[in-house]
Scaffold this motif. Structure first.
Motif, PDB file in Angstrom:
ATOM      1  N   ILE A  24       0.875  -1.175   0.000  1.00 46.07           N
ATOM      2  CA  ILE A  24       0.000   0.000   0.000  1.00 46.07           C
ATOM      3  C   ILE A  24       0.906   1.217   0.000  1.00 46.07           C
ATOM      4  N   THR A  25       0.734   2.096  -0.976  1.00 53.01           N
ATOM      5  CA  THR A  25       1.587   3.280  -1.115  1.00 53.01           C
ATOM      6  C   THR A  25       0.756   4.543  -0.965  1.00 53.01           C
ATOM      7  N   LEU A  26       1.176   5.427  -0.056  1.00 50.50           N
ATOM      8  CA  LEU A  26       0.494   6.712   0.087  1.00 50.50           C
ATOM      9  C   LEU A  26       0.901   7.630  -1.056  1.00 50.50           C
ATOM     10  N   SER A  27      -0.073   8.323  -1.602  1.00 50.20           N
ATOM     11  CA  SER A  27       0.218   9.260  -2.693  1.00 50.20           C
ATOM     12  C   SER A  27      -0.003  10.705  -2.264  1.00 50.20           C
ATOM     13  N   ALA A  28      -0.425  10.913  -1.016  1.00 50.94           N
ATOM     14  CA  ALA A  28      -0.646  12.263  -0.496  1.00 50.94           C
ATOM     15  C   ALA A  28      -0.631  12.217   1.021  1.00 50.94           C
ATOM     16  N   ASN A  29      -0.459  13.395   1.634  1.00 49.67           N
ATOM     17  CA  ASN A  29      -0.561  13.484   3.079  1.00 49.67           C
ATOM     18  C   ASN A  29      -1.987  13.158   3.528  1.00 49.67           C
ATOM     19  N   ILE A  30      -2.112  12.643   4.751  1.00 45.97           N
ATOM     20  CA  ILE A  30      -3.420  12.341   5.326  1.00 45.97           C
ATOM     21  C   ILE A  30      -3.540  13.051   6.660  1.00 45.97           C
ATOM     22  N   THR A  31      -4.657  13.728   6.861  1.00 47.48           N
ATOM     23  CA  THR A  31      -4.959  14.323   8.155  1.00 47.48           C
ATOM     24  C   THR A  31      -6.006  13.454   8.831  1.00 47.48           C
ATOM     25  N   ALA A  32      -5.645  12.903   9.978  1.00 44.52           N
ATOM     26  CA  ALA A  32      -6.515  11.953  10.662  1.00 44.52           C
ATOM     27  C   ALA A  32      -7.590  12.677  11.465  1.00 44.52           C
ATOM     28  N   ASP A  33      -8.473  11.885  12.097  1.00 42.33           N
ATOM     29  CA  ASP A  33      -9.470  12.427  13.006  1.00 42.33           C
ATOM     30  C   ASP A  33      -9.624  11.470  14.185  1.00 42.33           C
ATOM     31  N   THR A  34     -10.535  11.772  15.081  1.00 34.41           N
ATOM     32  CA  THR A  34     -10.681  10.981  16.295  1.00 34.41           C
ATOM     33  C   THR A  34     -11.245   9.586  16.034  1.00 34.41           C
ATOM     34  N   GLY A  35     -11.702   9.333  14.810  1.00 34.96           N
ATOM     35  CA  GLY A  35     -12.258   8.024  14.490  1.00 34.96           C
ATOM     36  C   GLY A  35     -11.232   6.994  14.066  1.00 34.96           C
ATOM     37  N   LEU A  36      -9.964   7.376  14.054  1.00 32.29           N
ATOM     38  CA  LEU A  36      -8.916   6.457  13.620  1.00 32.29           C
ATOM     39  C   LEU A  36      -8.636   5.417  14.706  1.00 32.29           C
ATOM     40  N   VAL A  37      -8.558   4.148  14.309  1.00 32.20           N
ATOM     41  CA  VAL A  37      -8.227   3.071  15.258  1.00 32.20           C
ATOM     42  C   VAL A  37      -6.965   2.375  14.782  1.00 32.20           C
ATOM     43  N   PRO A  38      -6.226   1.704  15.683  1.00 31.98           N
ATOM     44  CA  PRO A  38      -4.997   1.010  15.286  1.00 31.98           C
ATOM     45  C   PRO A  38      -5.273  -0.079  14.253  1.00 31.98           C
ATOM     46  N   ILE A  39      -4.332  -0.244  13.334  1.00 33.31           N
ATOM     47  CA  ILE A  39      -4.411  -1.325  12.346  1.00 33.31           C
ATOM     48  C   ILE A  39      -3.716  -2.543  12.931  1.00 33.31           C
ATOM     49  N   GLY A  40      -4.457  -3.618  13.133  1.00 34.79           N
ATOM     50  CA  GLY A  40      -3.896  -4.844  13.676  1.00 34.79           C
ATOM     51  C   GLY A  40      -4.015  -4.936  15.180  1.00 34.79           C
ATOM     52  N   ASN A  41      -4.138  -6.164  15.662  1.00 33.76           N
ATOM     53  CA  ASN A  41      -4.203  -6.424  17.091  1.00 33.76           C
ATOM     54  C   ASN A  41      -3.585  -7.789  17.376  1.00 33.76           C
ATOM     55  N   GLU A  42      -3.651  -8.240  18.623  1.00 33.21           N
ATOM     56  CA  GLU A  42      -3.008  -9.503  18.979  1.00 33.21           C
ATOM     57  C   GLU A  42      -3.624 -10.704  18.284  1.00 33.21           C
ATOM     58  N   ASN A  43      -4.819 -10.551  17.756  1.00 29.56           N
ATOM     59  CA  ASN A  43      -5.496 -11.653  17.054  1.00 29.56           C
ATOM     60  C   ASN A  43      -5.354 -11.577  15.540  1.00 29.56           C
ATOM     61  N   HIS A  44      -5.255 -10.362  15.019  1.00 30.59           N
ATOM     62  CA  HIS A  44      -5.179 -10.170  13.565  1.00 30.59           C
ATOM     63  C   HIS A  44      -4.134  -9.091  13.260  1.00 30.59           C
TER      64      HIS A  44
END
Length: 211
Positions: A24-44
């Motif tokens: 996955i390649t970013l092609s532009a800057n991203i401004t996040a918001d409070t709805g962002l959650v971590p990608i991946g966890n101990e199970n996946h």
């Protein structure tokens, strides 16, 4: 886009996709918001490659007090490279600005802002490293717990696990073990580059303050 980035978390965390073998390649800057959650966890875990392409993900605001595996990526089994991140990340144990628990590779990344956790390990780039960190710089303030039993709080990573490598890394942020008093019992496992090291650290530096 932010929506697509959130979609990666939804697919990985739900066990629908690991992105193994995909880039996955970013092609532009991203401004996040409070709805962002971590990608991946101990199970996946995330098992693909995220190439930031020199872009920045900014305003990452994760206030997840007491929640383990917290960071832009919660659990990484893949490769995260060429990325700049800034924001504020708060969690329980395994907390990092970019990755909570790294079992893959983090390369050519910079984190700026704040990282804090009520547990251990806590680090600017990643909480725990069970893989490889190369050419990474932390410019964030990192704050760990107030536990007198010892902790693992580091500018780059809180704990570098057995036979794993941190190289060409730097810390330029302040690192706090959770107390402002100089009691040695409160400072076990607090360091500029790594809090607790069971592996190898090569060609790395600390320019931050350790309190």
């Amino acid at each position: 886009t932010l929506a697509k980035f959130k979609g990666i978390a939804e697919l990985v965390n739900g066990g629908t996709a690991t992105f193994s073998g995909k880039t996955i390649t970013l092609s532009a800057n991203i401004t996040a918001d409070t709805g962002l959650v971590p990608i991946g966890n101990e199970n996946h875990s995330f098992q693909g490659t995220l190439d930031g392409n020199g872009e920045t993900i900014s305003s990452v605001n994760m206030s997840r007090s007491g929640t383990n595996y917290t960071g832009l990526f919660g659990y990484n089994d893949g490769t995260i490279k060429n990325l700049r991140v800034n924001g504020s990340v708060t969690g329980g144990s395994y907390v990092g600005g970019i990755v909570g628990y790294n079992a893959g590779t983090i390369e050519n990344c910079i984190y700026t802002g704040t990282v804090s956790g009520s547990g251990s390990p806590i680090g600017g780039i990643c909480g725990a490293n069970n893989g490889t960190l190369n050419k990474v710089v932390n410019k964030a303030t990192v704050t760990g717990s107030n536990s007198s039993s010892g902790s693992a709080v580091g500018g780059v990573c809180g704990k570098n696990l057995s036979n794993k490598t941190v190289k060409n890394a730097g810390n330029e942020g302040s690192v706090y073990g959770g107390s402002t008093t100089l009691e040695s019992s409160k400072y076990q496992g607090v360091g500029g580059v790594v809090g607790q090291n069971n592996g190898t650290i090569n060609n790395s530096y600390n320019r931050g303050s350790n309190i």
